[in-house]
Scaffold this motif. Sequence first.
Motif, short mmCIF file in Angstrom:
data_model
loop_
_atom_site.label_atom_id
_atom_site.label_comp_id
_atom_site.label_asym_id
_atom_site.label_seq_id
_atom_site.Cartn_x
_atom_site.Cartn_y
_atom_site.Cartn_z
N GLU A 144 12.43 9.74 -36.54
CA GLU A 144 13.30 9.72 -37.72
C GLU A 144 12.86 8.65 -38.71
O GLU A 144 12.87 8.86 -39.92
CB GLU A 144 14.77 9.47 -37.31
N THR B 169 7.95 16.32 -40.12
CA THR B 169 7.35 15.23 -39.34
C THR B 169 7.00 15.69 -37.93
O THR B 169 6.08 15.16 -37.32
CB THR B 169 8.32 14.03 -39.27
N SER C 231 9.57 9.79 -40.32
CA SER C 231 9.89 10.82 -41.30
C SER C 231 10.34 10.22 -42.62
O SER C 231 9.89 10.62 -43.70
CB SER C 231 10.97 11.75 -40.75
N LYS C 232 11.21 9.23 -42.53
CA LYS C 232 11.72 8.56 -43.73
C LYS C 232 10.60 7.83 -44.47
O LYS C 232 10.48 7.91 -45.69
CB LYS C 232 12.83 7.59 -43.32
N SER D 71 12.72 16.79 -44.39
CA SER D 71 13.35 17.18 -43.13
C SER D 71 12.50 16.69 -41.96
O SER D 71 11.28 16.50 -42.08
CB SER D 71 13.50 18.71 -43.05
N LEU D 72 13.16 16.53 -40.84
CA LEU D 72 12.49 16.08 -39.62
C LEU D 72 11.47 17.11 -39.16
O LEU D 72 10.46 16.77 -38.54
CB LEU D 72 13.54 15.84 -38.54
N LYS D 73 11.71 18.36 -39.53
CA LYS D 73 10.80 19.45 -39.15
C LYS D 73 9.38 19.19 -39.67
O LYS D 73 8.40 19.46 -38.99
CB LYS D 73 11.34 20.76 -39.71
#
Length: 132
Positions: free
Chosen positions: A93, A107, A96-97, A103-105
């Motif tokens: 998470e 990453t 990803s940020k 979206s996390l998808k």
Amino acid sequence: MDGETWIDTTRQKTDAPTRIPLLPTALDIIEKYKEHPQCCNKGVVLPVPSNQKMNAYLKEIANLCAISKTLTFHIARHTFATTVTLSNKVPIETVSKMLGHRSLKQTMIYAKILGVKISEDMKGLRERLKGG
């Protein structure tokens, strides 16, 4: 926020605000270039060339180091996501940020190639279960 130095910017591609804490090596690089003419004239932290020029420099570095793989800025970003962060237990998470994914998808693509990470995580779980 935590006494550390952060980059606070807006992503060019997505126009999303991004905050990233800087590691000591990054701070050393920023310090090295603080008096660079391009940085002073343009009010930027680093003298960043175009993506095309950056990739040309990376190709030159690869040649000098006898690296047969094609190096690009995108590969550097991928290496940061996998080798620097995910392999060192930074939560997906957070990665990803930092990458500016919506979206996390997005990453998860980086995480798929980390079978080693799965092995390490399960080894850690085994150890914790033994201790309990």
